[in-house]
Structures are given as C-alpha cells and as structure tokens.
Write a protein that holds these residues in place. Structure first.
Motif, short mmCIF file in Angstrom:
data_model
loop_
_atom_site.label_atom_id
_atom_site.label_comp_id
_atom_site.label_asym_id
_atom_site.label_seq_id
_atom_site.Cartn_x
_atom_site.Cartn_y
_atom_site.Cartn_z
N ASN A 131 5.69 43.04 54.10
CA ASN A 131 4.89 44.27 54.27
C ASN A 131 5.23 45.28 53.16
O ASN A 131 6.15 45.05 52.37
CB ASN A 131 5.12 44.90 55.66
N GLY A 132 4.50 46.37 53.15
CA GLY A 132 4.69 47.37 52.10
C GLY A 132 6.03 48.08 52.20
O GLY A 132 6.61 48.48 51.18
N THR A 133 6.52 48.26 53.43
CA THR A 133 7.81 48.92 53.63
C THR A 133 8.92 48.08 52.99
O THR A 133 9.75 48.61 52.23
CB THR A 133 8.08 49.08 55.15
N THR A 153 3.13 61.74 52.72
CA THR A 153 2.92 60.30 52.59
C THR A 153 3.35 59.62 53.88
O THR A 153 3.84 60.28 54.81
CB THR A 153 3.72 59.73 51.39
N PHE A 154 3.16 58.31 53.95
CA PHE A 154 3.64 57.54 55.10
C PHE A 154 5.17 57.48 55.06
O PHE A 154 5.76 57.41 53.98
CB PHE A 154 3.03 56.13 55.05
N VAL A 192 3.32 58.40 44.87
CA VAL A 192 2.47 57.73 45.86
C VAL A 192 1.02 58.00 45.50
O VAL A 192 0.65 59.15 45.22
CB VAL A 192 2.77 58.27 47.28
N ASP A 249 4.00 53.64 44.35
CA ASP A 249 3.62 53.30 45.72
C ASP A 249 2.09 53.25 45.76
O ASP A 249 1.41 54.26 45.96
CB ASP A 249 4.17 54.33 46.72
N ALA A 252 0.40 51.42 47.89
CA ALA A 252 0.05 50.82 49.20
C ALA A 252 -1.39 51.11 49.59
O ALA A 252 -2.02 50.33 50.29
CB ALA A 252 1.00 51.35 50.28
N GLN A 253 -1.92 52.26 49.12
CA GLN A 253 -3.27 52.67 49.53
C GLN A 253 -4.29 52.56 48.39
O GLN A 253 -5.41 53.06 48.52
CB GLN A 253 -3.24 54.13 50.01
N SER A 289 0.51 47.30 50.09
CA SER A 289 0.53 46.98 51.53
C SER A 289 -0.78 46.28 51.89
O SER A 289 -1.85 46.65 51.41
CB SER A 289 0.66 48.26 52.35
N LYS A 305 -5.52 48.65 55.56
CA LYS A 305 -5.66 48.71 54.10
C LYS A 305 -6.94 48.03 53.58
O LYS A 305 -7.49 47.15 54.23
CB LYS A 305 -4.43 48.09 53.43
C1 LIG Z 1 1.78 55.25 51.10
C2 LIG Z 1 2.32 54.09 51.89
N1 LIG Z 1 3.49 53.54 51.53
C3 LIG Z 1 4.00 52.49 52.19
C4 LIG Z 1 3.34 51.92 53.26
C5 LIG Z 1 4.01 50.82 54.03
O1 LIG Z 1 3.25 49.66 54.12
P1 LIG Z 1 3.36 48.70 55.41
O2 LIG Z 1 2.67 49.37 56.54
O3 LIG Z 1 2.67 47.45 54.95
O4 LIG Z 1 4.81 48.47 55.67
C6 LIG Z 1 2.10 52.44 53.65
C7 LIG Z 1 1.28 51.82 54.70
O5 LIG Z 1 1.23 51.93 55.82
C8 LIG Z 1 1.58 53.57 52.97
O6 LIG Z 1 0.42 54.12 53.33
#
Ligand SMILES: Cc1ncc(COP(=O)(O)O)c(C=O)c1O
Length: 390
Positions: A57-59, A83-84, A129, A155, A157-158, A179, A184
């Motif tokens: 996953n993105g995390t 941000t997330f 990000v 980052d 991810a989006q 991500s 997404k």
């Molecule tokens: C800006 C940002 N970084 C990181 C992530 C983490 O990705 P994931 O949900 O796949 O772990 C997300 C997504 O949810 C995100 O929006």
C-alpha cells in the motif's frame, strides 16, 4: 433535491474478471507469478521512469522509500500537514521526525518558503504531497533539496497521470510513492508502488519490500533489514487492466473539471484551488475548493457541507484536522527526541482544514455535464438560503 446517484467507483468489467480467474487458476498467487513484474514494467513505461517497485500500500511505500534513501531514526523529514495521516505517520514508524511546513493559500501545496524556514542540520528529506492530484512546486522544492543535499520523496498517492512541464511526474525526486487503495484513480482495492530513475534506490526499495533479499542471491540470504511488503498477483492483475482505462477516464475528468471550474465563477465564495503554470495535466483525484463563509452569511464550513449533502450532492469537508493536531501524532513519543507539536502553528493549513477546504471525489468528475450543472445549481440554491442557515 437530486435523487440520482453520481457515478460509482471502481469501474470494472469482464477484463478484470478474466484476469482474476487467470491468476486463480495459475496457482501463482504471490511469489512465482509474473503479474507484479508485468505491472511494474507497464507502470514504469506509462510514467516514463526507469524503475517501479510494487508493494502492499501507499503507507508502506513511504516507509520503504524513506529507508531506501537512507533516512535513519532521529533524522528530520519535512512534510505538509494538510494531507493523509500516512505522510507523517510513516516517518514516525521508522523512528524519524516529521517536521511540518505550511501550504500555499491558493494551491494547498507545500509552501517552499515554509520548507526553507524549518530546515535544520538534522533535515534529511522533504516529502512534497501532490494533494488532490496536481504536482507541488517541483521546481522550487527540488532546488531547495539540491542546494542542501536533501532527498525528495514525492507523495504522488493521489496524482496518477499528473504532468509537470509536459512530463508525467514520478521520476523527478529521488523516489515517488503511489497508492492503489480503493478511492484512488488507479486501484486494486489496496496496493502501492514506488517509482524512481535511480537504479540503486530502486534496488534497495525492492529489497526492503522483499525481506531484505537481493534479486540474484539465495532465498535465505538477507542483506538489509526489510519486511514482507509484497503485493499479491491478484492486485497486480487488476492493476494491469485498470491502467488501460486511466487515460480515457482522465479525459472525462479533465473536461468536467474545466466545465465545473468555469461554472463555479457564478458562485461567489467558492473557488477551485489554483494549479501552477507548470502543471500541464492535473490528475483530479480530488476537486478541491476554497469556501468563504462570509459570502454565505457566516455559515460555517461543516454546516454548509451538510446542507449541500441534503441536496443530493456528495460534497466532502476533506481534511478537517491538520496532522500536527491529530492525537495519533500529538501523543506519539520517541525515546531519543522530544516530539512536541503543541506550539506548531500553520495558519494556512489550519484555515484550510477548519474553514475553507472542501472537495468532490474523482468519481463525481466521471459524470456528465448535466451532473456538473446539478452541483452548481445546488450550491446556488444553498447560497440563496444561506441567511436562513446562519
Ligand atoms: C497523500 C497520501 N499519502 C499516502 C497515502 C497512503 O496510501 P494507502 O492508503 O495506500 O496506504 C494516501 C492514501 O490514502 C494519500 O492520500
């Protein structure tokens, strides 16, 4: 009130079904299959980068990326706070220290001046990000990093498919992360990846993702401390099919986003975020807008969003708490540094979370022009009655 639903997400069909059954019947659901390698190559080609490494996953991708570029416990990593949570929590997960920079008021992207202001001798990396799907100010952030020998983890991810100066993002910093989580623009339900033009960083990222193994060495030789962050073959098979759909979906979002932005000029007090002139393509993962409650008789953001929702319009309040105020971050401790965010003040971020920022999810932009008209009509209706709401 609008009753008709907006387009649902994800979008899939026979191609995904067939791909999943193929993997199922092959018996190669994890290691030993070819889909991860196939998707990594296809995504690398699509992005125009040398190397893509898939992961869970993105995390996890942020954690792996930070370790691959050599971030160590107690090193400082500059991140935005709008941000997330993963952008900052991944830094803490590897024992490093997130240092928050503010965002720019017109773009909600990391403010390069604020980044410069928080650099210390302990700073090791910056994580811009690409919030909502447009690149941050890459030119300035890369220059700041280059001038001080700092690493950059993008980052993204989006931001699948976003472009900076006519070139897809994902290979400008030392490493970028992606991500493929359910919401997404490119999804397999869950999943992540890293992209880079630096072969050495790419090799290390692959190794950390795969228990510290090296590609050409024995299975039970482990060279660097890694973990099992491997993506399944089912996810990679879906992603291969979804990747083929991205460009077509982007074209629809481009058109609807431009039309919605144009029509929003009629709604005084709601303005879409601006993109930098170098943003030649926006991924429109989120259509983020700034709300000015003064133009709505003082109705606060939360109440406004709920009222618009009652009109059948899926407006979302977005991030309502800045990361530096989240209990998960505030209450975390490290044994060797004094983490104290109680005095962190980021006025633009705080305003964006609490008063201004709101968004539509990318799937809304996959609708019709009529759907965009319905959105604007509902906003105008709520505006007309805003005095009664205040
Ligand atoms: C800006 C940002 N970084 C990181 C992530 C983490 O990705 P994931 O949900 O796949 O772990 C997300 C997504 O949810 C995100 O929006």
């Amino acid at each position: 009130m609008r009753k008709k639903p907006f387009p649902s997400w994800p979008i899939f069909g026979k191609a995904e079904e067939k791909a999943l059954i193929e993997v199922l019947r092959s018996g190669k659901w994890g290691i030993g299959g070819e889909k991860n390698a196939e998707f990594s190559q296809a995504y690398a080609k699509w992005l125009g980068v040398r190397r893509v490494v898939t992961c869970t996953n993105g995390t996890a991708a942020i954690e792996i990326a930070l370790r691959a570029i050599g971030v160590k416990p107690a090193d400082e990593v500059i991140v935005p706070s709008y941000t997330f949570v993963a952008t900052a929590s991944s830094v803490l997960s590897i024992g490093a220290v997130p240092v928050f920079a503010d965002i720019e008021p017109e773009t909600y992207m990391m403010d390069p001046d604020s980044v410069e202001a928080v650099i210390t001798p302990k700073t090791k990396a910056i994580i811009p990000v690409y919030i909502g799907g447009g690149p941050a100010d890459l030119d300035r952030i890369l220059k700041i990093a280059r001038d001080r020998d700092l690493r950059v983890v993008e980052d993204a991810a989006q931001a699948h498919g976003a472009e900076w100066n006519g070139k897809r993002i994902g290979g400008d910093g030392d490493i970028a992360i992606w991500s493929f989580q359910s919401s997404k623009n490119l999804t397999a339900g869950e999943g992540g990846a890293m992209s880079t033009n630096n072969e050495e960083i790419g090799e290390d990222a692959w190794s950390i993702m795969n228990c510290g193994r090296r590609k050409d060495r024995q299975w039970y030789e482990h060279f660097i401390l890694g973990s099992n962050f491997r993506m399944t073959e089912f996810q990679a098979a879906i992603l291969l099919k979804q990747l083929a759909k991205v460009e077509g979906q982007m074209k629809i979002r481009d058109k609807n986003a431009a039309y919605l932005a144009k029509r929003l000029k009629e709604v005084e007090g709601i303005a879409p975020l601006e993109a930098y002139p170098q943003t030649t393509r926006h991924a429109h993962h989120l259509f983020i807008m700034r709300y000015d409650q003064n133009a709505f008789g003082g109705v606060p953001k939360e109440k406004f969003v709920k009222t618009v929702n009652k009109e059948g319009i899926p407006l979302a309040p977005g991030y309502t708490i800045p990361l530096h105020e989240l209990p998960a971050i505030r209450n975390y401790s490290l044994p060797y540094v004094n983490l104290d965010y109680s005095t962190t003040k980021l006025p633009v971020t705080e305003r964006a979370c609490k008063e201004e920022g709101m968004w539509f999810h990318q799937s809304v932009l996959l609708g019709t022009r009529r759907d965009m008209d319905d959105i604007v009509d509902a906003l105008l209706k709520v505006k007309k009655h805003s005095n009664e709401l205040a």
